[in-house]
Design a protein around this motif. Sequence first.
Motif, PDB file in Angstrom:
ATOM      1  N   VAL A  54      58.477 -23.382  30.640  1.00  0.00           N
ATOM      2  CA  VAL A  54      57.188 -23.911  30.197  1.00  0.00           C
ATOM      3  C   VAL A  54      57.467 -24.989  29.161  1.00  0.00           C
ATOM      4  O   VAL A  54      58.159 -24.746  28.169  1.00  0.00           O
ATOM      5  CB  VAL A  54      56.302 -22.804  29.597  1.00  0.00           C
ATOM      6  N   GLY A  60      52.796 -28.361  27.976  1.00  0.00           N
ATOM      7  CA  GLY A  60      53.076 -27.045  28.540  1.00  0.00           C
ATOM      8  C   GLY A  60      51.811 -26.259  28.796  1.00  0.00           C
ATOM      9  O   GLY A  60      51.690 -25.560  29.820  1.00  0.00           O
ATOM     10  N   ARG A  61      50.848 -26.363  27.892  1.00  0.00           N
ATOM     11  CA  ARG A  61      49.581 -25.651  28.089  1.00  0.00           C
ATOM     12  C   ARG A  61      48.849 -26.180  29.314  1.00  0.00           C
ATOM     13  O   ARG A  61      48.212 -25.410  30.057  1.00  0.00           O
ATOM     14  CB  ARG A  61      48.701 -25.786  26.850  1.00  0.00           C
ATOM     15  N   GLN A  63      50.198 -27.395  32.069  1.00  0.00           N
ATOM     16  CA  GLN A  63      50.823 -26.868  33.273  1.00  0.00           C
ATOM     17  C   GLN A  63      50.498 -25.385  33.455  1.00  0.00           C
ATOM     18  O   GLN A  63      50.283 -24.921  34.582  1.00  0.00           O
ATOM     19  CB  GLN A  63      52.340 -27.069  33.208  1.00  0.00           C
ATOM     20  N   GLN A  64      50.436 -24.641  32.365  1.00  0.00           N
ATOM     21  CA  GLN A  64      50.074 -23.224  32.459  1.00  0.00           C
ATOM     22  C   GLN A  64      48.654 -23.054  32.994  1.00  0.00           C
ATOM     23  O   GLN A  64      48.379 -22.123  33.762  1.00  0.00           O
ATOM     24  CB  GLN A  64      50.200 -22.561  31.086  1.00  0.00           C
ATOM     25  N   ARG A  65      47.764 -23.948  32.614  1.00  0.00           N
ATOM     26  CA  ARG A  65      46.383 -23.854  33.107  1.00  0.00           C
ATOM     27  C   ARG A  65      46.313 -24.162  34.594  1.00  0.00           C
ATOM     28  O   ARG A  65      45.533 -23.547  35.328  1.00  0.00           O
ATOM     29  CB  ARG A  65      45.480 -24.790  32.312  1.00  0.00           C
ATOM     30  N   ASP A  67      48.737 -23.558  36.715  1.00  0.00           N
ATOM     31  CA  ASP A  67      49.292 -22.361  37.361  1.00  0.00           C
ATOM     32  C   ASP A  67      48.267 -21.236  37.396  1.00  0.00           C
ATOM     33  O   ASP A  67      48.201 -20.461  38.364  1.00  0.00           O
ATOM     34  CB  ASP A  67      50.548 -21.894  36.619  1.00  0.00           C
ATOM     35  N   ALA A  68      47.459 -21.145  36.335  1.00  0.00           N
ATOM     36  CA  ALA A  68      46.464 -20.075  36.264  1.00  0.00           C
ATOM     37  C   ALA A  68      45.321 -20.273  37.252  1.00  0.00           C
ATOM     38  O   ALA A  68      44.569 -19.336  37.533  1.00  0.00           O
ATOM     39  CB  ALA A  68      45.903 -19.979  34.846  1.00  0.00           C
TER      40      ALA A  68
END
Length: 759
Positions: A54, A60-61, A63-65, A67-68
């Motif tokens: 990440v 990074g946040r 990309q995490q969103r 993915d979510a």
Amino acid sequence: MLPETEPDARPGLVTALAGWSTRHRAAAIGGWLALVVLAVLAGALAGGEGAHAVDPGEAGRAQQRVDALHADDSVRENILIRPAGRSGAPGFSGDSRLESAAQDLVSELRRSPQAVHDVGSPLGAHGARWISRDGRSGLVTFEVRGPDESFDGHVAAAEHAVAVVHKRHPGVRLLQAGDSSLSAAVNDGIKGDLKNAETTSLPLTLLVLLAVFGSLIAAGIPLLVAATTVAATFGLLQLVGRWVPFNSAASAIVLLIGMAVGIDYSLFSLRRVREERAAGHEVREALRITAATSGRAVVASGLTVMICMLGLLFTGVDVFTGLTVGTLLVVGLAVLASVTVLPALLSALGDRVDKARIPWLGRRMTVPRESRFWGGVTRAVVRRPVAAGGSTAIVLVLLAVPALGLRLQDAPVTASLPAGASAAVDAARQMQRAFPGAATAARVVLDRKDGAAADGPTVRKALKGLHEQAAASGGALREPITAVPVGDGLVVRVPLGGAVTDPAADRALTTLRERALPATVGAVPGLRYAVAGRTAMPHDFAEQVNARTPLVIAFILALAFVLLAAVFRSWTIPLASILLNALSIGAAYGVLAWVFQGGNLESLLGFTSYGGVVSWLPLFMFIILFGLSMDYHIFILSRIKERRLGGAPPRDAVVSGVAASSGVVSSAALIMTGVFAVFVTLSAIEYKMLGLGMALAVLLDATVVRGVLLPAAMALLGERAWPAPRPTASPVPGRRGPGGESVRQHPGPALGGRPPGVP
């Protein structure tokens, strides 16, 4: 603490391990091979998807969103349409060839709706956004559909459509660059570079080992130890990689470090065994003395490297976590091999280790000798330590001066590879001139906090305001701005002005994050956003690494000081060691800045300067070089300490210790320098920087620092470097000082006492 002359019947752990290995050779060799095989099998059978890194910060946040959202990510490609050659066409709107090619391309792409969608062009609504400001070029953009198992086929379908249109319009150039094509270009470049590095460095290493040992068997042992160590490490990393992210760049670095330390540690031990055999000891006793001297130096060196690498964990960056774990494994296994399977192999081979000699070289190289050259240099240095050490330090400081203006900036993808290395990268360069930021646009991820769909009239109205913000940004934010649904979210692409990672691009990123987005989508209740992309990711990465760098350096220096103080029982030696390492690393920084940031030697090294140095490189170099340079430092200081505790005067101990160890240190440094220098010949500018910086620092460390500055520092410290030597019984035959005098030493392992020079 026992007096240095008092017998100690309890051998240290290193000596005990090596002694067990020499007595149980089959078990030691078989156990090592079983460990390697099990590690490789465990990695092969691990299966499953590896952990994903990440990125730090807002990127990074974002990309995490994505993915979510549990949906296929947005992958956008761009086709630049421009006249072929240097024709004096009136512009896109006035050149029927360009309009015809654009219309044909859009039609061809739309014939594959299962592969592509959301096609934008100069012929659609708001078509002016897809025409360059000079009017001479047009842009066609489209999304490549997922899912992952069909993605490659969809990319191939889009590429086929572009190729078909290109054939039908020979007077027009179609240049493709985007998420998929640029990522493939970078990945292919990395794979090709690593393959070239492996095929070049291994034969080079073997040639140096043959020249050092003069025997095929002796040269093969370090390679065998290093190769099995690396194989076991990568097997274990396949298993650990399910929980710890580990990428291809980290693999290359772990390979380099593993080969370097595996060969270095074997060199140190082999050289010491030869010396003890030449002094009249039988094989088992020679191995015991080697374990008690060089073996302990190897363990101390390995611990130093591992401690330095632990500092990377303080950065809080996922990719550094994988690199740290890989380095800890490979160095730990190299140390284990050097004190177990290596003594067992040498015990089994005995004098046959010097068989299969190289004609005209073997007889001379298999006899250990002190270096006349380095002995002479050191003798001259210790006579005038202030003049020699001071002048050398001034030269290194002058080399380090350009580092004062060091600008940390990641290479944009358009500058990473040289011209002609990749069609996609070459296309991105031309696209950057006509449509700045289009191929590397910022990715704004929009989603709702309550999980509802982000797309809707209110959001679309806010996006219209984003176009207005771009028009009023003075060129910081560019067109075409596009938005596509990704699951219940939206991914908005905003081209940024500047050269992707330069200060202008960073300012454009700040404009987007702090002004344009808050005034538009940020005003929509319940909607949140985060910005990622090829500008945001390196910007956020550099910010976090730079903020944590003081903590990392403080951790490394403090623990290195404690470890060296424990090994040498002195507080002056750790201080001098840290200062000398800082000089060599600083000089390497200065040369990096002068060459790559200043754009010098471009034609010779085959790169084009983008005005900076990769942001992660200085900290990474500091950690790796600080650890690896301790190999030489500890080895040489251990030899000096042996002479000093044996009763030699301080300056004689320095001369004799350096002369006795310089041959193996020079050989180890030559191998490491050669391996790193291979990276200068690779295509990616990041690898060129890494190779030049590491090769130069190792070369300076093994020659200027260890041959001049270290002896000068030790001569100036004199008696303050070590505790005063205790009276000893009698001279040991075969040990001579630099002037031919007998050197008194402590009882060796054969007498049941503490080995010479062992802390």
